[in-house]
Design a protein around this motif. Structure first.
Motif, PDB file in Angstrom:
ATOM      1  N   ARG A   1      -1.882  90.522 -33.499  1.00  0.00           N
ATOM      2  CA  ARG A   1      -0.546  90.706 -34.073  1.00  0.00           C
ATOM      3  C   ARG A   1      -0.341  89.813 -35.295  1.00  0.00           C
ATOM      4  NH1 ARG A   1       3.991  87.887 -32.631  1.00  0.00           N
ATOM      5  NH2 ARG A   1       2.966  87.174 -30.724  1.00  0.00           N
ATOM      6  N   PHE A   2      -0.757  88.541 -35.188  1.00  0.00           N
ATOM      7  CA  PHE A   2      -0.595  87.623 -36.309  1.00  0.00           C
ATOM      8  C   PHE A   2      -1.393  88.087 -37.525  1.00  0.00           C
ATOM      9  CE2 PHE A   2       0.078  84.161 -32.917  1.00  0.00           C
ATOM     10  CZ  PHE A   2       1.432  84.418 -32.897  1.00  0.00           C
ATOM     11  N   VAL A   3      -2.638  88.499 -37.273  1.00  0.00           N
ATOM     12  CA  VAL A   3      -3.482  88.955 -38.378  1.00  0.00           C
ATOM     13  C   VAL A   3      -2.903  90.211 -39.015  1.00  0.00           C
ATOM     14  CG1 VAL A   3      -5.753  89.901 -38.960  1.00  0.00           C
ATOM     15  CG2 VAL A   3      -5.583  87.906 -37.468  1.00  0.00           C
ATOM     16  N   SER A   4      -2.354  91.102 -38.170  1.00  0.00           N
ATOM     17  CA  SER A   4      -1.790  92.350 -38.690  1.00  0.00           C
ATOM     18  C   SER A   4      -0.543  92.112 -39.523  1.00  0.00           C
ATOM     19  CB  SER A   4      -1.459  93.294 -37.522  1.00  0.00           C
ATOM     20  OG  SER A   4      -2.615  93.600 -36.768  1.00  0.00           O
ATOM     21  N   GLN A   5       0.215  91.073 -39.203  1.00  0.00           N
ATOM     22  CA  GLN A   5       1.481  90.818 -39.889  1.00  0.00           C
ATOM     23  C   GLN A   5       1.325  90.003 -41.164  1.00  0.00           C
ATOM     24  OE1 GLN A   5       3.773  88.909 -36.803  1.00  0.00           O
ATOM     25  NE2 GLN A   5       4.427  90.830 -35.881  1.00  0.00           N
ATOM     26  N   CYS A   6       0.144  89.436 -41.377  1.00  0.00           N
ATOM     27  CA  CYS A   6      -0.038  88.536 -42.512  1.00  0.00           C
ATOM     28  C   CYS A   6      -0.945  89.171 -43.555  1.00  0.00           C
ATOM     29  CB  CYS A   6      -0.646  87.216 -42.024  1.00  0.00           C
ATOM     30  SG  CYS A   6      -0.863  85.983 -43.322  1.00  0.00           S
ATOM     31  N   GLY A   7      -0.624  88.961 -44.831  1.00  0.00           N
ATOM     32  CA  GLY A   7      -1.483  89.439 -45.901  1.00  0.00           C
ATOM     33  C   GLY A   7      -2.718  88.559 -46.024  1.00  0.00           C
ATOM     34  N   LEU A   8      -3.880  89.166 -46.172  1.00  0.00           N
ATOM     35  CA  LEU A   8      -5.138  88.438 -46.292  1.00  0.00           C
ATOM     36  C   LEU A   8      -5.862  88.833 -47.572  1.00  0.00           C
ATOM     37  CD1 LEU A   8      -6.451  88.889 -42.606  1.00  0.00           C
ATOM     38  CD2 LEU A   8      -5.085  87.003 -43.520  1.00  0.00           C
ATOM     39  N   TYR A   9      -6.694  87.914 -48.065  1.00  0.00           N
ATOM     40  CA  TYR A   9      -7.518  88.232 -49.228  1.00  0.00           C
ATOM     41  C   TYR A   9      -8.816  87.446 -49.139  1.00  0.00           C
ATOM     42  CZ  TYR A   9      -6.030  83.719 -51.141  1.00  0.00           C
ATOM     43  OH  TYR A   9      -5.797  82.385 -51.335  1.00  0.00           O
ATOM     44  N   ALA A  10      -9.844  87.926 -49.811  1.00  0.00           N
ATOM     45  CA  ALA A  10     -11.150  87.269 -49.793  1.00  0.00           C
ATOM     46  C   ALA A  10     -11.181  86.153 -50.839  1.00  0.00           C
ATOM     47  CB  ALA A  10     -12.249  88.287 -50.075  1.00  0.00           C
TER      48      ALA A  10
END
Length: 220
Positions: free
Chosen positions: A82-91
């Motif tokens: 859930r946390f990963v899905s709700q947060c924007g990520l980038y390489a």
């Protein structure tokens, strides 16, 4: 006759008055006790109502806290997802440009020339290559493990069997970013030394040939 009736009536009235007064006087302590009991019962009822109200509020707070703790429990993979899905990520690059330019490519060059069967890992968590002798259930072992587990080495050289041969730290512009950096480094050094893994620290302005010489001295 009239006077006689009046006297009798008066006598009855006085007798009734005296009797009533005596009864009232005799029952006064009892009435006082009854009122006192009623007051006590009222106070006890209020205390019980307040207790129940406070207990209900405390129960709601506890349930809310438990729910929040459950929702924020990082040991639960569902929460992690859930946390990963709700947060924007980038390489991003795992090591900064300075470290790569000054050290990584030179390490690769030295390994190709001196130990072609070796490999280089970078930003390696110490928990993956340093272990304790005690059993996993030993409290001291667990405390020691958690003391160095989250720490990383900039580079780790391993031989063809995967055994650690050398840890390399680059003390560049990103080094010592906070007051605790030196203390963390001391823990890192102690763990590496006890595990028998050599540590080489390379400063920012170290010449290329000096880097090669230091590597050769640590890994002949």
């Amino acid at each position: 006759m009239t006077f006689f009736l009046f006297s009798v009536s008066l006598g009855f009235a006085l007798g009734f008055f005296v009797k009533t007064y005596r009864v009232k006087k005799e029952t006064q302590p009892l009435l006082h006790t009854i009122r006192s009991l009623e007051s006590t019962i009222t106070a006890l009822k209020k205390q019980e109502n307040d207790r129940q109200k406070n207990a209900a509020q405390w129960r709601l707070k506890r349930e809310k806290k438990q729910k929040e703790e459950s929702q924020n429990d990082l040991s639960n993979p569902q929460n992690q997802l859930r946390f990963v899905s709700q947060c924007g990520l980038y390489a991003k690059a795992p090591i900064n440009r300075e470290c790569a330019t000054v050290l990584l490519y030179r390490l690769e060059k030295w390994v190709r020339q001196q130990h072609p069967e070796w490999r280089i890992g970078f930003e390696v968590g110490m928990g993956s290559f340093v272990k304790t002798f005690e059993t996993p259930h030993d409290s001291l072992s667990n405390q020691a493990f958690h003391s160095y587990n989250s720490k990383r080495v900039d580079f780790l050289l391993i031989d063809k069997s995967g055994q650690p041969k050398l840890a390399v730290e680059y003390n560049g512009s990103g080094h010592d970013l906070d007051d605790m950096a030196e203390a963390r480094m001391t823990v890192k050094k102690r763990a590496l030394r006890k595990a028998g893994i050599p540590l080489l620290e390379i400063e920012k302005d170290t010449p290329e040939e000096r880097i090669y010489a230091l590597l050769t001295a640590h890994c002949p």
